[in-house]
Motif scaffolding. Structure first.
Motif, PDB file in Angstrom:
ATOM      1  N   PHE A  55      -9.416   6.209   1.418  1.00 30.36           N
ATOM      2  CA  PHE A  55      -8.790   5.211   2.284  1.00 30.36           C
ATOM      3  C   PHE A  55      -7.575   5.800   2.989  1.00 30.36           C
ATOM      4  O   PHE A  55      -7.008   6.799   2.554  1.00 30.36           O
ATOM      5  CB  PHE A  55      -8.389   3.959   1.484  1.00 30.36           C
ATOM      6  CG  PHE A  55      -7.200   4.165   0.571  1.00 30.36           C
ATOM      7  CD1 PHE A  55      -5.922   3.850   0.999  1.00 30.36           C
ATOM      8  CD2 PHE A  55      -7.362   4.677  -0.707  1.00 30.36           C
ATOM      9  CE1 PHE A  55      -4.828   4.034   0.166  1.00 30.36           C
ATOM     10  CE2 PHE A  55      -6.283   4.863  -1.556  1.00 30.36           C
ATOM     11  CZ  PHE A  55      -5.006   4.538  -1.110  1.00 30.36           C
ATOM     12  N   GLU A  57      -3.957   4.149   4.786  1.00 29.55           N
ATOM     13  CA  GLU A  57      -3.099   3.035   5.156  1.00 29.55           C
ATOM     14  C   GLU A  57      -2.047   3.595   6.088  1.00 29.55           C
ATOM     15  O   GLU A  57      -1.201   4.370   5.677  1.00 29.55           O
ATOM     16  CB  GLU A  57      -2.437   2.413   3.927  1.00 29.55           C
ATOM     17  CG  GLU A  57      -3.392   1.634   3.058  1.00 29.55           C
ATOM     18  CD  GLU A  57      -2.703   0.993   1.866  1.00 29.55           C
ATOM     19  OE1 GLU A  57      -1.469   1.093   1.730  1.00 29.55           O
ATOM     20  OE2 GLU A  57      -3.427   0.393   1.062  1.00 29.55           O
ATOM     21  N   ALA A  62      -6.156   1.245   9.710  1.00 29.03           N
ATOM     22  CA  ALA A  62      -6.503   1.400   8.293  1.00 29.03           C
ATOM     23  C   ALA A  62      -7.967   1.802   8.204  1.00 29.03           C
ATOM     24  O   ALA A  62      -8.768   1.483   9.082  1.00 29.03           O
ATOM     25  CB  ALA A  62      -6.258   0.101   7.540  1.00 29.03           C
ATOM     26  N   ASP A  64     -11.046   2.241   5.032  1.00 26.02           N
ATOM     27  CA  ASP A  64     -11.409   2.096   3.627  1.00 26.02           C
ATOM     28  C   ASP A  64     -12.904   2.339   3.497  1.00 26.02           C
ATOM     29  O   ASP A  64     -13.715   1.560   3.991  1.00 26.02           O
ATOM     30  CB  ASP A  64     -11.045   0.704   3.123  1.00 26.02           C
ATOM     31  CG  ASP A  64     -11.152   0.588   1.615  1.00 26.02           C
ATOM     32  OD1 ASP A  64     -11.964   1.315   0.996  1.00 26.02           O
ATOM     33  OD2 ASP A  64     -10.419  -0.232   1.046  1.00 26.02           O
TER      34      ASP A  64
END
Length: 101
Positions: A55, A57, A62, A64
């Motif tokens: 992932f 951030e 973002a 994932d």
């Protein structure tokens, strides 16, 4: 014989690159990548039994990949310039730094 010469900026059509990143032994291989906006990373779980969860951030986006079982892969196309870190949600020391121009 007369030759026609045109002066101006040279243009090169550069195709987007697809880079394979291996997730194995609680490491990313490679651990550092320099890429261009529009390039794609394919994350491949090369472990026999370990699950990974890649992932990012970041302020601008973002990513994932969710849980990746052995042999599975996830793809990320880089649409934003900057420096980003791909981490593994299961193995916190697993990190891949990507530099996107």
């Amino acid at each position: 014989m007369t030759a026609l010469l045109t002066l101006g900026p040279a243009k090169a059509d550069l195709t987007n690159v697809v880079r394979i990143v291996l997730q194995k032994g609680r490491h990313y291989d490679p651990t550092d990548l320099f890429l261009r906006k529009g390039d794609t990373i394919t994350l491949v779980n090369g472990d026999d039994s370990a699950v990974h969860h890649a992932f990012i951030e970041a302020d601008r986006f973002a990513f994932d990949a969710g849980d990746q079982e052995p042999g599975k892969q996830a793809t990320l196309t880089l649409k934003e310039p900057g420096n980003f870190i791909i981490q593994c949600g299961i193995h916190p020391k697993m990190k891949l730094t990507i530099h996107v121009q």
